[in-house]
Design a protein around this motif. Structure first.
Motif, mmCIF file in Angstrom:
data_model
loop_
_atom_site.group_PDB
_atom_site.id
_atom_site.type_symbol
_atom_site.label_atom_id
_atom_site.label_comp_id
_atom_site.label_asym_id
_atom_site.label_seq_id
_atom_site.Cartn_x
_atom_site.Cartn_y
_atom_site.Cartn_z
ATOM 1 N N SER A 168 0.886 -1.141 0.088
ATOM 2 C CA SER A 168 -0.108 0.056 0.094
ATOM 3 C C SER A 168 0.813 1.282 -0.171
ATOM 4 C CB SER A 168 -1.022 -0.067 1.247
ATOM 5 O OG SER A 168 -1.813 1.204 1.184
ATOM 6 N N GLU B 156 -9.756 6.051 -6.461
ATOM 7 C CA GLU B 156 -9.874 4.834 -5.537
ATOM 8 C C GLU B 156 -11.224 4.072 -5.690
ATOM 9 O OE1 GLU B 156 -8.749 7.325 -2.543
ATOM 10 O OE2 GLU B 156 -7.050 5.521 -1.907
ATOM 11 N N GLY C 119 -10.225 4.281 4.740
ATOM 12 C CA GLY C 119 -9.629 3.490 3.994
ATOM 13 C C GLY C 119 -10.405 2.118 3.665
#
Length: 828
Positions: free
Chosen positions: A457, A465, A787
């Motif tokens: 990552s 995203e 996230g």
């Protein structure tokens, strides 16, 4: 799967407790959390080292599950369900799977080995899927539990099985052999993975070969140990089918010739010699490809078919994943395994990727290669010997820099050149900002316990995203489902218009070409031109051509649908100017849709215009049904079909032609099977959507729209969210912002409490107005963080559900997804 409990009892050596052994089951489960558990599920209460599923039986009964395989009946559940009491529930699951497997009689391929099983399985599925409806192990379900779960997924539509079998010690393979019962055996590469359970390599090979005890044929790379042990149990009707790079006595002798980024394999079998091309150079991929080739040879495929299909083999993104990295780096993600054998394979792959990345760089000193490596497990070697071998590998592969992570590799740091080490992943991450990564290829290889996905990552290039993931396996499944409804002679056109219903045109067209569909359908000429320019060779029909596009259609060998006399005359004029002969066109009849097409009163004029014309050829006659999805309007649908039969027959008789005739769309295939004529047109069904709830159960979800949580905040009661303050918090509320909005194709009508997204398998209601690039959801009560992944649509919510709530159709939901949303294609 529909089985009566009374037929299962004796098969698993159970004692039946309760009063309804005539009940049927249609599914098997071991997961108490599954939302698919139902009254017809047979639940096996497995007992593991850290868990006992018997503890969840009461809760499952409350949710409607009625059938259980248990070692004992919990006190709070007695008399409330059907129980099949056995000594060992895992053994019972395996016995059940073996019994279920015996109900089917078709070829089954069994795979075992140290490396390559899953890749060979996926490739075989790809190579054989045009001719077989195959069932295969999902992902890497090759264990004592995974194999039975794979096998019980067989259904009556399957005519080929491909199953993996993995073992780690003695006495395991015999159990898996009784479940899989392979008729064809494949032994893939044998390495050091899982050696700990065996005294030596020969013991491991002997145990693995037990999978093929009753196979008709065993495919393997010729090897003295394999030969000796294979023949030790081989019965008279079995054959060994071997290949080799070195031993000319093998049934198939192979020589390889690397060229650019490909490998050419020269194949010699008996008196036959030919060459195939594959798009790989690393040793593991070449060997896996040959295992697949051997199956095609055993099935006696034509050489041309073998050559064409092998050329299309693709990388399986399972462990070695190539990604774009920061600062012009290339990342090879192998962050879930760390054994010596796979390290050799990964380094080989690293080298091939470096060559590809640096092919245009003249200064070869610029070819930097970095390896980030954790402690190595499953080697079977003393640490000093192991890391000495690792260091030698690093040197031979000319690695520029080594970053070791783990206490053991740190202790052997001095064996490596230009090496820095960290005791754990957290130490590396803390030091990340002072490390420099630029213009290099980086292999990230670590055991799962080191959580190297965090390093991936950090190094991976950050892009938008929000992505639409397209499951190509699901498309193949759905295609085969509808194929199963067709008569053997019925052709199939598949619609890929509107960017493949929003899923991506070219990639899906390429897959359909592999599956040998007969036609592709697009709406406008530019869609077809794009596909032709990208290398699609299938005939492509343009359904709504404009007169101004006729020249381009001819230039790119597309085939226009002609629906008016004006359009016909314009096309014939251009065709005559270009001195064409028998150029294919398709005649559209209007039988009641009243959108496009020749009506009954224009047929005579159409015949006059077509009679004797040599510039064009009527390839097909078609019409479109208006109510094929509405069974309340069957009379109208039949009137359309009858009129199509009448008008098309008149054209065929008057013009003395025998074109392809087609009128059925996706719903028509299911609801009017007697009217298939010569071809059907599959559209939305390919993409996993049906208007029939029962049929929907048999289709697989194709597209999953995903994003992430950008930010989380908690607002007090009385505060608002979004434009117009349309959401007012009645209490303290946790709000997550998701970077997707109406510019990405999400309807504003889906906001303000109407719709939801899924986070951590829980619903999060959309609050306030959907913005151009963002939407906000209520995540109060959901354990999530910034996230985390967010599902906008897929399995939950489905596009059918969204369409229903928005009073529209699934087509609109799918085709609205913006081109700025990246499409990611994958095979499970």
């Amino acid at each position: 799967m529909i089985l009566k409990i009374k037929n299962i009892i004796s098969q698993i050596h159970a004692v039946f407790v309760d009063n309804n052994n005539a009940k049927t089951i249609d599914a098997v489960s071991i997961d108490s959390r599954s939302l698919q558990n139902s009254s017809q599920t047979l639940f096996f209460a497995l007992i593991g080292s850290n868990n006992d599923a018997h503890l969840y039986i009461k809760n499952l009964i409350e949710k409607g599950v009625q059938n259980f395989v248990v070692t004992h009946i919990p006190d709070d559940s007695a008399g409330k369900a059907n129980f099949l009491v056995v000594e060992n529930t895992l053994v019972a699951l395996q016995l059940f799977a073996g019994y279920y497997r015996s109900l089917f009689d078709f070829p089954v391929i069994g795979l075992t080995g140290s490396n390559g099983k899953t890749i060979v399985k996926e490739w075989l599925n790809f190579l054989l899927s045009p001719d077989y409806n195959a069932i295969r192990s999902p992902k890497s379900y090759n264990s004592q539990v995974g194999v039975p779960l794979s096998v019980v997924a067989i259904n009556e539509q399957h005519n080929l099985g491909i199953f993996e079998a993995g073992i780690s010690t003695f006495s395991e393979m015999e159990k898996l052999e009784k479940i899989i019962k392979p008729t064809i055996g494949i032994l893939t590469s044998i390495g050091s993975a899982h050696d700990e359970g065996f005294g030596n390599l020969e013991e491991k090979i002997r145990e693995k070969l037990l999978l093929f005890k009753h196979s008709k044929v065993v495919i393997y790379q010729k090897n003295e140990i394999v030969d000796a042990n294979l023949f030790s149990f081989k019965s008279g009707n079995q054959i060994a089918f071997s290949w080799s790079f070195k031993d000319a006595t093998a049934d198939v002798f192979v020589t390889k010739r690397p060229v650019s980024d490909k490998t050419f394999l020269h194949i010699r079998q008996a008196k036959e010699n030919f060459e195939i091309e594959i798009s790989f150079q690393d040793a593991a991929s070449v060997e896996n490809a040959i295992s697949c080739l051997m199956v095609l040879l055993y099935f006696k495929y034509d050489v041309t078919i073998i050559q064409n299909r092998m050329k299309l083999l693709y990388p399986v993104e399972m462990r070695l994943k190539v990604k774009n990295g920061i600062n012009n780096c290339s990342i090879i993600d192998d962050s879930y395994s760390s054994d010596f054998q796979s390290l050799k394979i990964a380094l080989d792959f690293l080298e091939s990727q470096t060559r590809a990345q640096q092919a245009n760089i003249r200064n070869k000193q610029d070819q930097k290669k970095t390896v980030i490596l954790s402690d190595i497990f499953q080697s079977g070697l003393p640490n000093a010997e192991l890391y000495s071998k690792v260091a030698a590998l690093i040197i031979s592969n000319k690695i520029s820099r080594v970053i070791g992570i783990g206490e053991t590799i740190s202790a052997f740091k001095e064996m490596f050149t230009n090496c820095i080490t960290y005791k754990n992943t957290a130490e590396f991450i803390a030091d990340f900002d002072v490390l420099i990564f630029s213009n290099e290829t980086i292999l990230i290889k670590g055991a799962r316990t080191f959580q190297f996905e965090e390093i991936v990552s950090l190094l991976e290039e950050k892009t938008h995203e929000t992505v639409l993931e397209i499951n190509l396996n699901a498309i193949s499944h759905n295609l085969n489902f509808f194929k199963s409804k067709l008569k053997p002679a019925t052709k199939m056109m598949v619609m890929v218009k509107a960017f493949g219903y929003g899923n991506g045109g070219f990639e899906i067209a390429k897959l359909l070409e592999h599956h040998k569909v007969d036609y592709l359908g697009v709406a406008f000429a530019d869609e077809g031109i794009s596909l032709k320019n990208l290398g699609i060779h299938l005939p492509i029909m343009v359904m709504n051509p404009e007169n101004t596009s006729f020249s381009a259609i001819i230039q790119h060998q597309l085939e226009p649908e002609i629906y008016s006399l004006k359009g016909l005359r314009a096309f014939i004029k251009i065709a005559e100017q270009k001195k064409l002969k028998h150029f294919p066109i398709h005649i559209k009849l209007d039988t009641g849709m009243h959108r496009l097409g020749f009506e009954a009163n224009t047929i005579d004029d159409l015949i006059i215009a077509l009679k004797g014309n040599q510039t064009i050829q009527i390839k097909s006659i078609l019409s479109h049904m208006a109510t094929s999805d509405d069974l309340k309007q069957k009379d109208f649908a039949h009137s359309q079909i009858d009129l199509f039969e009448k008008l098309s027959s008149k054209l065929m008789t008057e013009l003395q032609i025998k074109p392809i005739r087609h009128i059925l769309n996706t719903s028509g295939i299911s609801n009017y099977p007697e009217s298939q004529f010569d071809m059907v047109r599959l559209g939305i069904g390919l993409y996993g959507v049906s208007n029939d709830d029962e049929e929907q159960k048999y289709l697989e979800n194709v597209g999953t729209l995903k994003s992430i949580i950008s930010q989380i905040r908690t607002i007090p009661a009385g505060e608002s969210v979004g434009y117009g303050r349309r959401f007012m918090a009645e209490k303290s509320t946790k709000i997550a912002t998701i970077p997707i909005g109406y510019a990405d194709g999400i309807s504003r009508g889906w906001g303000n409490g109407v719709g939801f997204v899924t986070i951590k398998n829980e619903k999060a209601t959309i609050v306030g107005s959907i913005c151009m690039d963002m939407l906000m959801v209520d995540v109060s009560g959901i354990d999530c963080k910034e996230g985390d992944a967010v599902v906008i649509f897929g399995k939950s919510p489905t596009v059918n559900y969204i369409a229903q709530k928005l009073s529209t159709i699934p087509y609109e939901i799918l085709t609205s997804i913006s081109q700025r949303v990246k499409r990611v294609f994958y095979r499970e």
